[in-house]
Scaffold this active site. Structure first.
Site, PDB file in Angstrom:
ATOM      1  N   ARG A 157      -0.513  -2.646 -23.658  1.00  0.00           N
ATOM      2  CA  ARG A 157       0.061  -1.756 -22.641  1.00  0.00           C
ATOM      3  C   ARG A 157       1.229  -2.414 -21.892  1.00  0.00           C
ATOM      4  O   ARG A 157       1.878  -1.795 -21.078  1.00  0.00           O
ATOM      5  CB  ARG A 157      -1.016  -1.339 -21.626  1.00  0.00           C
ATOM      6  CG  ARG A 157      -2.203  -0.631 -22.259  1.00  0.00           C
ATOM      7  CD  ARG A 157      -3.016   0.108 -21.217  1.00  0.00           C
ATOM      8  NE  ARG A 157      -3.628  -0.788 -20.238  1.00  0.00           N
ATOM      9  CZ  ARG A 157      -4.827  -1.362 -20.396  1.00  0.00           C
ATOM     10  NH1 ARG A 157      -5.532  -1.119 -21.477  1.00  0.00           N
ATOM     11  NH2 ARG A 157      -5.317  -2.154 -19.474  1.00  0.00           N
ATOM     12  N   ARG A 161      10.394  -5.674 -23.988  1.00  0.00           N
ATOM     13  CA  ARG A 161      11.827  -5.350 -23.989  1.00  0.00           C
ATOM     14  C   ARG A 161      12.499  -5.978 -25.197  1.00  0.00           C
ATOM     15  O   ARG A 161      12.484  -7.199 -25.322  1.00  0.00           O
ATOM     16  CB  ARG A 161      12.499  -5.931 -22.747  1.00  0.00           C
ATOM     17  CG  ARG A 161      12.255  -5.132 -21.514  1.00  0.00           C
ATOM     18  CD  ARG A 161      13.138  -5.696 -20.417  1.00  0.00           C
ATOM     19  NE  ARG A 161      12.702  -5.169 -19.138  1.00  0.00           N
ATOM     20  CZ  ARG A 161      13.060  -5.664 -17.978  1.00  0.00           C
ATOM     21  NH1 ARG A 161      13.846  -6.723 -17.917  1.00  0.00           N
ATOM     22  NH2 ARG A 161      12.644  -5.117 -16.863  1.00  0.00           N
ATOM     23  N   ARG A 241      -8.286  -6.873  -2.944  1.00  0.00           N
ATOM     24  CA  ARG A 241      -8.042  -8.306  -3.180  1.00  0.00           C
ATOM     25  C   ARG A 241      -7.177  -8.781  -2.023  1.00  0.00           C
ATOM     26  O   ARG A 241      -6.326  -8.038  -1.520  1.00  0.00           O
ATOM     27  CB  ARG A 241      -7.259  -8.534  -4.487  1.00  0.00           C
ATOM     28  CG  ARG A 241      -8.055  -8.352  -5.730  1.00  0.00           C
ATOM     29  CD  ARG A 241      -9.146  -9.366  -5.924  1.00  0.00           C
ATOM     30  NE  ARG A 241      -8.664 -10.684  -6.328  1.00  0.00           N
ATOM     31  CZ  ARG A 241      -9.449 -11.761  -6.393  1.00  0.00           C
ATOM     32  NH1 ARG A 241     -10.725 -11.692  -6.036  1.00  0.00           N
ATOM     33  NH2 ARG A 241      -8.964 -12.921  -6.806  1.00  0.00           N
ATOM     34  N   ARG A 272       1.501 -18.102  -7.834  1.00  0.00           N
ATOM     35  CA  ARG A 272       2.956 -18.264  -7.883  1.00  0.00           C
ATOM     36  C   ARG A 272       3.453 -19.101  -6.722  1.00  0.00           C
ATOM     37  O   ARG A 272       2.741 -19.289  -5.738  1.00  0.00           O
ATOM     38  CB  ARG A 272       3.684 -16.926  -7.919  1.00  0.00           C
ATOM     39  CG  ARG A 272       3.036 -15.790  -7.175  1.00  0.00           C
ATOM     40  CD  ARG A 272       3.794 -14.485  -7.392  1.00  0.00           C
ATOM     41  NE  ARG A 272       3.310 -13.476  -6.479  1.00  0.00           N
ATOM     42  CZ  ARG A 272       3.894 -12.331  -6.221  1.00  0.00           C
ATOM     43  NH1 ARG A 272       5.045 -12.042  -6.806  1.00  0.00           N
ATOM     44  NH2 ARG A 272       3.382 -11.467  -5.373  1.00  0.00           N
ATOM     45  N   GLU A 297       0.995 -19.106  -3.424  1.00  0.00           N
ATOM     46  CA  GLU A 297       0.186 -17.886  -3.227  1.00  0.00           C
ATOM     47  C   GLU A 297      -1.112 -18.005  -4.017  1.00  0.00           C
ATOM     48  O   GLU A 297      -1.087 -18.301  -5.215  1.00  0.00           O
ATOM     49  CB  GLU A 297       1.004 -16.677  -3.714  1.00  0.00           C
ATOM     50  CG  GLU A 297       0.246 -15.376  -3.645  1.00  0.00           C
ATOM     51  CD  GLU A 297       1.097 -14.187  -4.106  1.00  0.00           C
ATOM     52  OE1 GLU A 297       2.318 -14.157  -3.840  1.00  0.00           O
ATOM     53  OE2 GLU A 297       0.520 -13.307  -4.774  1.00  0.00           O
ATOM     54  N   TYR A 345      -1.593   1.191  -4.024  1.00  0.00           N
ATOM     55  CA  TYR A 345      -0.456   0.272  -3.977  1.00  0.00           C
ATOM     56  C   TYR A 345       0.834   1.076  -4.069  1.00  0.00           C
ATOM     57  O   TYR A 345       1.017   1.882  -4.977  1.00  0.00           O
ATOM     58  CB  TYR A 345      -0.508  -0.745  -5.139  1.00  0.00           C
ATOM     59  CG  TYR A 345       0.707  -1.650  -5.079  1.00  0.00           C
ATOM     60  CD1 TYR A 345       0.685  -2.806  -4.315  1.00  0.00           C
ATOM     61  CD2 TYR A 345       1.892  -1.296  -5.726  1.00  0.00           C
ATOM     62  CE1 TYR A 345       1.818  -3.603  -4.200  1.00  0.00           C
ATOM     63  CE2 TYR A 345       3.021  -2.084  -5.615  1.00  0.00           C
ATOM     64  CZ  TYR A 345       2.976  -3.235  -4.852  1.00  0.00           C
ATOM     65  OH  TYR A 345       4.096  -4.016  -4.734  1.00  0.00           O
ATOM     66  N   ASP A 347       5.124   0.469  -3.821  1.00  0.00           N
ATOM     67  CA  ASP A 347       6.291  -0.349  -3.509  1.00  0.00           C
ATOM     68  C   ASP A 347       6.976   0.275  -2.298  1.00  0.00           C
ATOM     69  O   ASP A 347       6.722   1.430  -1.956  1.00  0.00           O
ATOM     70  CB  ASP A 347       7.247  -0.395  -4.712  1.00  0.00           C
ATOM     71  CG  ASP A 347       6.871  -1.510  -5.686  1.00  0.00           C
ATOM     72  OD1 ASP A 347       6.394  -2.563  -5.222  1.00  0.00           O
ATOM     73  OD2 ASP A 347       7.046  -1.317  -6.901  1.00  0.00           O
TER      74      ASP A 347
HETATM   75  C1  FAD Z   1       1.946  -9.322  -2.182  1.00  0.00           C
HETATM   76  C2  FAD Z   1       2.776  -8.076  -2.111  1.00  0.00           C
HETATM   77  C3  FAD Z   1       4.099  -8.115  -2.490  1.00  0.00           C
HETATM   78  C4  FAD Z   1       4.871  -6.965  -2.431  1.00  0.00           C
HETATM   79  N1  FAD Z   1       6.176  -7.038  -2.860  1.00  0.00           N
HETATM   80  C5  FAD Z   1       6.909  -5.921  -2.866  1.00  0.00           C
HETATM   81  C6  FAD Z   1       8.252  -5.933  -3.374  1.00  0.00           C
HETATM   82  O1  FAD Z   1       8.746  -6.974  -3.826  1.00  0.00           O
HETATM   83  N2  FAD Z   1       8.955  -4.785  -3.341  1.00  0.00           N
HETATM   84  C7  FAD Z   1       8.440  -3.615  -2.868  1.00  0.00           C
HETATM   85  O2  FAD Z   1       9.127  -2.587  -2.871  1.00  0.00           O
HETATM   86  N3  FAD Z   1       7.172  -3.564  -2.363  1.00  0.00           N
HETATM   87  C8  FAD Z   1       6.410  -4.677  -2.357  1.00  0.00           C
HETATM   88  N4  FAD Z   1       5.123  -4.634  -1.862  1.00  0.00           N
HETATM   89  C9  FAD Z   1       4.619  -3.373  -1.278  1.00  0.00           C
HETATM   90  C10 FAD Z   1       4.940  -3.245   0.225  1.00  0.00           C
HETATM   91  O3  FAD Z   1       4.319  -4.290   0.954  1.00  0.00           O
HETATM   92  C11 FAD Z   1       4.421  -1.881   0.698  1.00  0.00           C
HETATM   93  O4  FAD Z   1       5.103  -0.856   0.022  1.00  0.00           O
HETATM   94  C12 FAD Z   1       4.612  -1.609   2.175  1.00  0.00           C
HETATM   95  O5  FAD Z   1       4.134  -2.650   2.979  1.00  0.00           O
HETATM   96  C13 FAD Z   1       3.867  -0.334   2.513  1.00  0.00           C
HETATM   97  O6  FAD Z   1       4.146   0.036   3.844  1.00  0.00           O
HETATM   98  P1  FAD Z   1       3.076   0.835   4.682  1.00  0.00           P
HETATM   99  O7  FAD Z   1       3.778   1.278   5.908  1.00  0.00           O
HETATM  100  O8  FAD Z   1       2.433   1.861   3.840  1.00  0.00           O
HETATM  101  O9  FAD Z   1       1.916  -0.217   5.002  1.00  0.00           O
HETATM  102  P2  FAD Z   1       1.870  -1.523   5.891  1.00  0.00           P
HETATM  103  O10 FAD Z   1       3.095  -2.336   5.691  1.00  0.00           O
HETATM  104  O11 FAD Z   1       0.563  -2.164   5.601  1.00  0.00           O
HETATM  105  O12 FAD Z   1       1.883  -0.965   7.368  1.00  0.00           O
HETATM  106  C14 FAD Z   1       0.742  -0.386   7.979  1.00  0.00           C
HETATM  107  C15 FAD Z   1       0.770  -0.741   9.452  1.00  0.00           C
HETATM  108  O13 FAD Z   1      -0.329  -0.080  10.112  1.00  0.00           O
HETATM  109  C16 FAD Z   1      -0.859  -0.965  11.077  1.00  0.00           C
HETATM  110  N5  FAD Z   1      -2.205  -0.509  11.416  1.00  0.00           N
HETATM  111  C17 FAD Z   1      -3.346  -0.678  10.719  1.00  0.00           C
HETATM  112  N6  FAD Z   1      -4.382  -0.096  11.350  1.00  0.00           N
HETATM  113  C18 FAD Z   1      -3.874   0.466  12.483  1.00  0.00           C
HETATM  114  C19 FAD Z   1      -4.445   1.202  13.543  1.00  0.00           C
HETATM  115  N7  FAD Z   1      -5.756   1.494  13.580  1.00  0.00           N
HETATM  116  N8  FAD Z   1      -3.640   1.602  14.558  1.00  0.00           N
HETATM  117  C20 FAD Z   1      -2.305   1.295  14.565  1.00  0.00           C
HETATM  118  N9  FAD Z   1      -1.727   0.586  13.576  1.00  0.00           N
HETATM  119  C21 FAD Z   1      -2.504   0.199  12.533  1.00  0.00           C
HETATM  120  C22 FAD Z   1      -0.798  -2.307  10.383  1.00  0.00           C
HETATM  121  O14 FAD Z   1      -0.881  -3.361  11.329  1.00  0.00           O
HETATM  122  C23 FAD Z   1       0.571  -2.236   9.694  1.00  0.00           C
HETATM  123  O15 FAD Z   1       1.599  -2.713  10.528  1.00  0.00           O
HETATM  124  C24 FAD Z   1       4.312  -5.763  -1.956  1.00  0.00           C
HETATM  125  C25 FAD Z   1       2.972  -5.713  -1.580  1.00  0.00           C
HETATM  126  C26 FAD Z   1       2.200  -6.845  -1.699  1.00  0.00           C
HETATM  127  C27 FAD Z   1       0.750  -6.758  -1.385  1.00  0.00           C
END
Ligand code: FAD
Length: 362
Positions: A157, A161, A241, A272, A297, A345, A347
């Site tokens: 899967r 490239r 995780r 990494r 990490e 998840y 991005d």
């Molecule tokens: C290791 C890792 C690497 C990544 N790398 C990339 C990348 O290279 N490129 C990319 O496009 N995306 C990447 N992502 C994805 C990216 O982190 C997410 O798309 C983004 O953070 C999602 O935003 P969000 O607002 O949904 O969530 P979050 O960023 O998690 O924001 C949610 C917010 O809600 C707050 N919150 C939680 N509970 C409450 C509550 N009860 N009351 C008030 N506030 C609350 C939290 O504190 C947080 O600030 C990565 C993710 C991971 C895990």
């Protein structure tokens, strides 16, 4: 807290995008963020001594093929044109990911052409060797399984490239914000119709939303925190995780010559190493300094209280999620979203897209 039309719980990229849309449509928005600072997992810290931008929750590269998202985000920043490449270190040698002509030719010491690659990879011996070197150990560390439990059929899967393209993402729009990720949030939330409160976790108590002891106004509430936490885990805990990071400042200009190297062997405990200065090649002064910051990490089992990073998709977690969604539907004015609210998840671009698609009744 009067004179509020909409409440946004969580000032990550999803909540901040939505807040901006509501504010620009003339609504008064109250943004409540549980952490001390806005930005969610995209938040960075700048090291005072070196000026290096540290991605506190792991490397974040903005990449998208969605024109409306690119247009929106470019109102709040300018990107530096960085194109992401990931290298893999296996048994003391370094290779370019993803799986393509560059990796296969260097790993096997051959000179295949694009036309020859598919037949070569269809040979079980070749695909198994690639799987064992680059996927088995890495996947076992990432998901906490014994290497022998990692299913070799995943190699079928993994897209191959048949080119020498080593750009990690297929998206044509990519980069790192020239003025850093945090400034995106400062600009997104800088609007006369937006009020932001940090250290303000929203909770649900007897059907009413609260922050500390205060009842929140009964207006639409867009919640991007963990959905199971909102209902006090009454059906059980949704599994994740988590990641642990080990950051180190080194007295050398350049540690690994690139931003990310994956360590694919199961025996190496981390998955990494990130070296952040490489995300800003335009900052020549910082690049030239005889100091760098690296971050190892580690992937780990999650327990309540740890930072949730990757949702674990199983039949049981899907069932739990459905139970929480059904609870949420019973609460008037509650809309779930973002990666934690949706238990998915995303991005960054998909998070923005989902916030742009919400009908806000403009
Ligand atoms: C290791 C890792 C690497 C990544 N790398 C990339 C990348 O290279 N490129 C990319 O496009 N995306 C990447 N992502 C994805 C990216 O982190 C997410 O798309 C983004 O953070 C999602 O935003 P969000 O607002 O949904 O969530 P979050 O960023 O998690 O924001 C949610 C917010 O809600 C707050 N919150 C939680 N509970 C409450 C509550 N009860 N009351 C008030 N506030 C609350 C939290 O504190 C947080 O600030 C990565 C993710 C991971 C895990």
């Amino acid at each position: 807290m009067t004179n509020v039309d909409v409440i946004i719980a969580g000032a990550g990229i999803w909540g901040s995008t939505l807040a901006r849309r509501f504010a620009e449509s003339g609504r008064k928005v109250l943004v409540l963020e549980k952490r001390r600072q806005v930005g969610g997992n995209v938040r960075c810290e700048t090291d005072a001594e070196t000026g290096i931008e540290i991605h506190s929750y792991g490397s974040h590269i903005f990449h998208t093929s969605l024109p409306e998202v690119w247009k929106f985000i470019n109102r709040f920043t300018t990107f530096n044109g960085y194109q992401h490449k990931v290298l893999a270190r296996y048994k003391g040698k370094t290779y370019f990911l993803p799986l393509g002509l560059t990796l296969v030719n260097s790993f096997f010491g051959v000179e295949l052409t694009p036309a020859e690659l598919p037949a070569f990879m269809a040979d079980e011996a070749h695909s198994s060797a690639i799987f064992d070197a680059f996927f088995r150990g890495y996947t076992s560390k990432q998901w906490g399984r014994a290497p022998e439990e990692v299913d070799p059929s995943i190699i079928k899967r993994v897209p191959v490239r048949a080119t020498y393209d080593v750009n990690y993402f297929n998206d044509y729009c990519q980069g790192i914000p020239l003025d850093g990720y945090n400034s995106i949030f400062e600009k997104l939330l800088d609007h006369s119709n937006i009020t932001v409160r940090c250290d303000a976790g929203v909770r649900l108590e007897n059907g009413a939303f609260k922050v500390d002891a205060d009842d929140l106004p009964r207006v639409p509430l867009y919640y991007s925190g963990p959905v199971d936490a909102l209902f006090d885990y009454r059906h059980g805990v949704l599994p994740w995780r988590t990641l642990k990071f080990e950051t180190e400042k080194l007295d050398i200009a350049d540690y690994q010559g690139t931003s990310v190297v994956n360590y694919t062997e199961a025996e190496v405990p981390y998955t990494r190493i990130h070296e952040f200065k490489h995300y800003h090649p335009e900052l020549k002064d910082i690049m030239a300094k005889p100091k760098t910051i690296v971050m190892r990490e580690y992937s780990a089992e999650w327990k309540l209280g740890d930072e949730p990073y990757y949702p674990i998709d199983t039949a049981q977690s899907r069932e739990l999620l459905a139970a929480y969604k059904a609870e949420a539907e019973k609460i008037p004015n509650l809309i779930l979203g973002g990666r934690l609210g949706a238990y998915k998840y995303f991005d960054m671009d998909k998070s923005i897209e989902s916030a742009l698609k919400i009908d806000i009744g403009e």
